[in-house]
Write a protein that holds these residues in place. Structure first.
Motif, PDB file in Angstrom:
ATOM      1  N   ARG A 327     -19.386  -0.987   8.100  1.00 49.76           N
ATOM      2  CA  ARG A 327     -20.013  -2.113   7.375  1.00 49.76           C
ATOM      3  C   ARG A 327     -20.684  -1.633   6.098  1.00 49.76           C
ATOM      4  O   ARG A 327     -20.620  -2.308   5.059  1.00 49.76           O
ATOM      5  N   TYR A 329     -19.844   0.970   4.213  1.00 48.59           N
ATOM      6  CA  TYR A 329     -18.819   1.260   3.217  1.00 48.59           C
ATOM      7  C   TYR A 329     -18.192  -0.023   2.668  1.00 48.59           C
ATOM      8  O   TYR A 329     -17.903  -0.120   1.471  1.00 48.59           O
ATOM      9  N   GLU A 330     -18.003  -1.002   3.529  1.00 50.70           N
ATOM     10  CA  GLU A 330     -17.427  -2.274   3.066  1.00 50.70           C
ATOM     11  C   GLU A 330     -18.335  -2.953   2.044  1.00 50.70           C
ATOM     12  O   GLU A 330     -17.853  -3.577   1.100  1.00 50.70           O
ATOM     13  N   HIS A 335     -12.284  -0.600   1.602  1.00 47.96           N
ATOM     14  CA  HIS A 335     -11.493  -1.401   2.531  1.00 47.96           C
ATOM     15  C   HIS A 335     -10.602  -0.461   3.345  1.00 47.96           C
ATOM     16  O   HIS A 335     -10.239   0.632   2.889  1.00 47.96           O
ATOM     17  N   VAL A 336     -10.291  -0.893   4.546  1.00 47.70           N
ATOM     18  CA  VAL A 336      -9.475  -0.074   5.449  1.00 47.70           C
ATOM     19  C   VAL A 336      -8.033  -0.070   4.956  1.00 47.70           C
ATOM     20  O   VAL A 336      -7.437  -1.123   4.715  1.00 47.70           O
ATOM     21  N   THR A 337      -7.477   1.134   4.821  1.00 42.00           N
ATOM     22  CA  THR A 337      -6.085   1.266   4.351  1.00 42.00           C
ATOM     23  C   THR A 337      -5.154   1.789   5.435  1.00 42.00           C
ATOM     24  O   THR A 337      -3.942   1.865   5.232  1.00 42.00           O
ATOM     25  N   MET A 348     -10.405   4.710   4.648  1.00 40.17           N
ATOM     26  CA  MET A 348     -10.963   3.672   3.789  1.00 40.17           C
ATOM     27  C   MET A 348     -10.912   4.139   2.334  1.00 40.17           C
ATOM     28  O   MET A 348     -11.064   5.332   2.045  1.00 40.17           O
ATOM     29  N   ALA A 350     -11.827   2.964  -1.968  1.00 36.00           N
ATOM     30  CA  ALA A 350     -12.543   2.061  -2.883  1.00 36.00           C
ATOM     31  C   ALA A 350     -12.194   2.429  -4.312  1.00 36.00           C
ATOM     32  O   ALA A 350     -11.909   3.596  -4.628  1.00 36.00           O
TER      33      ALA A 350
END
Length: 353
Positions: A327, A329-330, A335-337, A348, A350
């Motif tokens: 949360r 990092y979001e 975002h999850v890759t 993740m 960015a």
């Protein structure tokens, strides 16, 4: 001051009566805490009072005990719906009436904060200890924990400079209204108020040096940190010093330690495998400061450093079960890759803006 004596007499009379009248409610809450959260029923912690003199604050417990093996590390993980209700209704504060009767506290005044905060106050904000701390205060009726630290401490000083019977009465009445509205119980995204790191710039991030390495080793071997990060080896100081000296010569990485105003390390981060505007990241937070806002502050510094290095994209790996880190990092645009093959880890990414 003349009002000090009157205020103390009122604290003793009103606080004593409230302590007696609330006894049946306190017994019921104590029984519920014992059933819902276990033993001990009461939370006790040293807090600084008037002139910085330390006393033991007493409240009802609202959180489960830390249990890294059971995934109970952060305040968010340890807080239960029952504990949240206690806090939102301020029923957890009822035993603190005993502190008022003893003279440790007043019914109204700046809230008693942690002893570790004492050296972190500016000279102006240290004046909050010119009066007894209170069960409620000006900051509690103007936003409670939803305020920033600077706003909260400024209101404490406003109270110290304006203390009067009329102001105290208005705060008591406003407190009743605030409790019924259940507003400002926590800072946004957290179960409690974030850690106060000091007036002004809370933390400073500097290049990692050997004097930071003992803290790094201690953190990496702490179960609370290991539960949330992706390494599996046991760290030793000797191996870490060898790693550091080799890493210092690596032009594709940069490692940093973030320190509080008293110079104590609170977090560390690294930007590694720098190539073609992209890099990998890692971030560790001191185990005692999890969920205290340090991760958020460190991410601000980390992304500023990524910008300074001219990066356009950063990536990291995080344990899928470490939902609080995901949360965090979001919130900073990650975002999850994908997933790491064969491991319960998320990839993740960015864009650096």
């Amino acid at each position: 001051m003349r009002y000090d004596r009157v205020k103390r007499a009122l604290d003793l009379a009103v606080g004593g009566a409230a302590l007696v009248l609330s006894a049946p409610v306190q017994l019921a809450v104590a029984a519920l805490v014992r059933v819902k959260l276990g033993s001990p029923v009461l939370f006790r912690q040293d807090r600084p009072g008037k002139d910085g003199r330390v006393f033991q604050l007493v409240k009802f417990r609202t959180m489960l005990e830390p249990d890294p093996a059971g995934g109970l590390i952060t305040n968010e993980q340890r807080m239960t719906p029952f504990g949240h209700r206690l806090r939102s209704t301020s029923l957890d504060e009822l035993p603190t009436l005993l502190n008022v009767v003893r003279g440790d506290m007043s019914l109204v005044g700046p809230r008693p904060l942690r002893t570790t905060y004492l050296p972190r106050y500016s000279r102006r904000h240290a004046r909050r200890h010119d009066v007894r701390p209170g069960l409620t205060g000006l900051a509690q009726v103007r936003g409670r924990n939803a305020l920033t630290w600077e706003e909260r401490l400024d209101l404490d000083i406003e109270y110290v400079d304006s203390m009067s019977p009329a102001l105290d009465l208005s705060i008591v009445l406003a407190t009743i209204r605030t409790v019924f509205q259940r507003s400002g119980i926590a800072a946004e995204g957290q179960a409690t108020m974030s850690e106060f790191m000091g007036s002004g710039e809370p933390i400073t991030c500097v290049p990692l040096v050997e004097e930071h390495l003992p803290a790094r080793v201690e953190w990496l071997n702490d179960p609370r940190v290991r539960a949330g990060i992706t390494i599996s080896f046991q760290a030793s100081l000797e191996d870490t010093v060898t790693w550091f000296r080799k890493a210092a010569e690596d032009e594709t990485r940069a490692d940093f330690a973030c320190v509080s105003q008293d110079g104590s390390p609170v977090s560390m981060f690294g930007i590694t495998d720098i190539a073609d505007g992209s890099a990998a990241l890692y971030l560790y937070v001191a185990p005692d400061l999890h969920a205290k806002g340090i991760g958020r502050l460190t991410m601000v510094h980390l992304l500023k450093e990524a910008q300074r290095l001219g990066l356009t994209e950063v990536r990291l790996e995080v344990k899928a079960e470490n939902t609080s880190a995901v949360r965090l990092y979001e919130r900073f645009g990650f975002h999850v890759t994908g997933e790491v093959p064969g491991e319960a880890k998320l990839k993740m990414t960015a864009v650096v803006r």
